[in-house]
Design an enzyme around this catalytic site. Sequence first.
Site, PDB file in Angstrom:
ATOM      1  N   SER A 153       0.869  -1.177   0.000  1.00  0.00           N
ATOM      2  CA  SER A 153       0.000   0.000   0.000  1.00  0.00           C
ATOM      3  C   SER A 153       0.905   1.225   0.000  1.00  0.00           C
ATOM      4  O   SER A 153       2.054   1.153   0.459  1.00  0.00           O
ATOM      5  CB  SER A 153      -0.832  -0.011   1.287  1.00  0.00           C
ATOM      6  OG  SER A 153      -1.342   1.270   1.546  1.00  0.00           O
ATOM      7  N   TYR A 166      -1.068  -1.245  10.008  1.00  0.00           N
ATOM      8  CA  TYR A 166      -1.254  -1.588   8.589  1.00  0.00           C
ATOM      9  C   TYR A 166      -0.020  -1.235   7.765  1.00  0.00           C
ATOM     10  O   TYR A 166       0.440  -2.026   6.938  1.00  0.00           O
ATOM     11  CB  TYR A 166      -2.490  -0.835   8.100  1.00  0.00           C
ATOM     12  CG  TYR A 166      -2.863  -1.015   6.656  1.00  0.00           C
ATOM     13  CD1 TYR A 166      -3.518  -2.169   6.221  1.00  0.00           C
ATOM     14  CD2 TYR A 166      -2.604  -0.015   5.717  1.00  0.00           C
ATOM     15  CE1 TYR A 166      -3.890  -2.310   4.897  1.00  0.00           C
ATOM     16  CE2 TYR A 166      -2.975  -0.149   4.401  1.00  0.00           C
ATOM     17  CZ  TYR A 166      -3.620  -1.299   3.992  1.00  0.00           C
ATOM     18  OH  TYR A 166      -3.989  -1.443   2.665  1.00  0.00           O
ATOM     19  N   LYS A 170       2.331  -3.817   5.740  1.00  0.00           N
ATOM     20  CA  LYS A 170       2.463  -3.705   4.287  1.00  0.00           C
ATOM     21  C   LYS A 170       3.930  -3.568   3.878  1.00  0.00           C
ATOM     22  O   LYS A 170       4.330  -4.044   2.813  1.00  0.00           O
ATOM     23  CB  LYS A 170       1.651  -2.512   3.777  1.00  0.00           C
ATOM     24  CG  LYS A 170       0.134  -2.753   3.798  1.00  0.00           C
ATOM     25  CD  LYS A 170      -0.243  -4.013   3.034  1.00  0.00           C
ATOM     26  CE  LYS A 170      -1.680  -4.049   2.590  1.00  0.00           C
ATOM     27  NZ  LYS A 170      -2.047  -5.343   1.961  1.00  0.00           N
TER      28      LYS A 170
HETATM   29  P1  NAI Z   1     -11.766  -5.285   0.089  1.00  0.00           P
HETATM   30  O1  NAI Z   1     -12.183  -5.239   1.516  1.00  0.00           O
HETATM   31  O2  NAI Z   1     -12.793  -5.029  -0.941  1.00  0.00           O
HETATM   32  O3  NAI Z   1     -11.084  -6.686  -0.235  1.00  0.00           O
HETATM   33  C1  NAI Z   1     -10.377  -7.443   0.690  1.00  0.00           C
HETATM   34  C2  NAI Z   1     -10.990  -8.828   0.719  1.00  0.00           C
HETATM   35  O4  NAI Z   1     -10.206  -9.671   1.564  1.00  0.00           O
HETATM   36  C3  NAI Z   1     -12.410  -8.825   1.277  1.00  0.00           C
HETATM   37  O5  NAI Z   1     -13.303  -9.387   0.323  1.00  0.00           O
HETATM   38  C4  NAI Z   1     -12.312  -9.657   2.541  1.00  0.00           C
HETATM   39  O6  NAI Z   1     -13.465 -10.443   2.800  1.00  0.00           O
HETATM   40  C5  NAI Z   1     -11.105 -10.518   2.261  1.00  0.00           C
HETATM   41  N1  NAI Z   1     -10.460 -10.995   3.477  1.00  0.00           N
HETATM   42  C6  NAI Z   1     -10.209 -10.286   4.596  1.00  0.00           C
HETATM   43  N2  NAI Z   1      -9.619 -11.064   5.509  1.00  0.00           N
HETATM   44  C7  NAI Z   1      -9.468 -12.271   4.936  1.00  0.00           C
HETATM   45  C8  NAI Z   1      -8.895 -13.475   5.368  1.00  0.00           C
HETATM   46  N3  NAI Z   1      -8.369 -13.608   6.601  1.00  0.00           N
HETATM   47  N4  NAI Z   1      -8.874 -14.531   4.528  1.00  0.00           N
HETATM   48  C9  NAI Z   1      -9.406 -14.426   3.298  1.00  0.00           C
HETATM   49  N5  NAI Z   1      -9.993 -13.309   2.834  1.00  0.00           N
HETATM   50  C10 NAI Z   1     -10.008 -12.240   3.640  1.00  0.00           C
HETATM   51  O7  NAI Z   1     -10.554  -4.257  -0.052  1.00  0.00           O
HETATM   52  P2  NAI Z   1      -9.573  -3.923  -1.276  1.00  0.00           P
HETATM   53  O8  NAI Z   1      -9.391  -2.468  -1.260  1.00  0.00           O
HETATM   54  O9  NAI Z   1      -9.987  -4.593  -2.499  1.00  0.00           O
HETATM   55  O10 NAI Z   1      -8.207  -4.554  -0.722  1.00  0.00           O
HETATM   56  C11 NAI Z   1      -7.458  -5.548  -1.392  1.00  0.00           C
HETATM   57  C12 NAI Z   1      -6.019  -5.432  -0.976  1.00  0.00           C
HETATM   58  O11 NAI Z   1      -5.465  -4.219  -1.464  1.00  0.00           O
HETATM   59  C13 NAI Z   1      -5.806  -5.403   0.537  1.00  0.00           C
HETATM   60  O12 NAI Z   1      -4.639  -6.131   0.857  1.00  0.00           O
HETATM   61  C14 NAI Z   1      -5.607  -3.942   0.827  1.00  0.00           C
HETATM   62  O13 NAI Z   1      -4.868  -3.728   2.009  1.00  0.00           O
HETATM   63  C15 NAI Z   1      -4.846  -3.526  -0.411  1.00  0.00           C
HETATM   64  N6  NAI Z   1      -4.882  -2.098  -0.690  1.00  0.00           N
HETATM   65  C16 NAI Z   1      -6.013  -1.489  -1.121  1.00  0.00           C
HETATM   66  C17 NAI Z   1      -6.009  -0.140  -1.408  1.00  0.00           C
HETATM   67  C18 NAI Z   1      -7.184   0.547  -1.958  1.00  0.00           C
HETATM   68  O14 NAI Z   1      -7.053   1.746  -2.319  1.00  0.00           O
HETATM   69  N7  NAI Z   1      -8.338  -0.122  -2.094  1.00  0.00           N
HETATM   70  C19 NAI Z   1      -4.808   0.680  -1.177  1.00  0.00           C
HETATM   71  C20 NAI Z   1      -3.651  -0.060  -0.784  1.00  0.00           C
HETATM   72  C21 NAI Z   1      -3.705  -1.402  -0.541  1.00  0.00           C
END
Ligand code: NAI
Length: 301
Positions: A153, A166, A170
Site C-alpha cells: 500500500s 497496517y 504492508k
Molecule cells: P476489500 O475489503 O474489498 O477486499 C479485501 C478482501 O479480503 C475482502 O473481500 C475480505 O473479505 C477478504 N479478506 C479479509 N480477511 C481475509 C482473510 N483472513 N482470509 C481471506 N480473505 C479475507 O478491499 P480492497 O481495497 O480490495 O483490498 C485488497 C487489498 O489491497 C488489501 O490487501 C488492501 O490492504 C490492499 N490495498 C487497497 C487499497 C485501496 O485503495 N483499495 C490501497 C492499498 C492497498
Amino acid sequence: MSEVRFDDRVAVVTGAGGGLGRAHALLLASRGAKVVVNDLGGSRDGDGASSNMADKVVDEIKAAGGEAVANYDGVDTYAGGENIIKTAVDAFGKVDIVIANAGILRDRAFHNLEEADWDKIFAVHVKGSFNVIQPAFRLMRQQNYGRIIVTTSNAGLYGNFGQANYSSAKTALLGLASTLELEGAKYNIKANVIAPVAASRLTEDVMPPAVLEKLRPEFVSPVVAYLCSEECQISGNIFTAGGGYVGRAAIVESKGAVLPDISIEAVRDNIDKISDMTGAEEFTNAFDEVSKRLASATAVS
Ligand code: NAI
C-alpha cells in the site's frame, strides 16, 4: 497486438470476493486462467465469515464462460493457506499464480492502538501472505514456474496517519517479495509487489465519491495480470497503480559519505552529504549493498 493469455494457468486470488481481488480474478479468468476465488467473507475489520462473497464471484466468472472454484478459508492460519492451495490442486491439478490480496483495516492513532489490532493486521497481511505463498512456492519450485504478487500500500511505502499497524505490515511484504525474487529465480518464479489505489469497501469512507468513481479496481488489475503473465520476466519490483496511473517505486540508497574517523560530530557535519539522494542506487540483494558500500569505505581507509 498479441493478447496476453493465461490458458492452462491456475491462479489463486485471496480476498477475491470483492474490491481489487474480485477484479483480478475476473480479468485472469476472462483471459483463460482457472481461478480459485478465496474469500473469508468477513467484515472490513476482520470479524465474521461467510461463503457468499466468494460464491458470487465464482458465479460471475462462470456466467462469463470462465472456470473458477470458491474457497472460504481465512488466510490468517497456516492450515487455511494450505487448504487454499489444496483447493487449486484438487480442482485444477496445480498452481501457477498466487495473488496475495486479502486484507482488512484496523486504523487507530498509534497511541491508541491495541495489541489485538496490531496482531490481527499482521496475521492477515503478513502471515496471511506467507501462509498461502509458502505451500504454493514449494509446488512452483517443483514445476519450475510461478508468478507471485503481494499487495502492499502507499501507506506501507510512505506511512499514513492512523495506520501504524497496517503500514508496518504492508512494508513487511516488500522484504518478502525481495527474498522470493532471489530464492525463486532459479525456478522461473517471479515475485512482485503491487501498491494499488482503488475504490473498495476499505476506501469508501476515506475518499469523496467523485474521486472513488475514477478509481475503479479494474484500473489496477491489468498491472497485476501482466506481472502474473508468462512473458513478464520482472521480479522483485514494486509497482504503484490506480485511476489509470502506473508507476514503479523502489528502495534506493544514497551514495553516502565515507567517514574513516567517524564520530558523532563527523556525522553531524556530513549529514547533508549522507542524505543527498543525487545518484542514489537500487540494489538487488543485501550482499551487493553491503559489498559496494563497504568497498567504497575500505578504498579510502
Ligand atoms: P476489500 O475489503 O474489498 O477486499 C479485501 C478482501 O479480503 C475482502 O473481500 C475480505 O473479505 C477478504 N479478506 C479479509 N480477511 C481475509 C482473510 N483472513 N482470509 C481471506 N480473505 C479475507 O478491499 P480492497 O481495497 O480490495 O483490498 C485488497 C487489498 O489491497 C488489501 O490487501 C488492501 O490492504 C490492499 N490495498 C487497497 C487499497 C485501496 O485503495 N483499495 C490501497 C492499498 C492497498
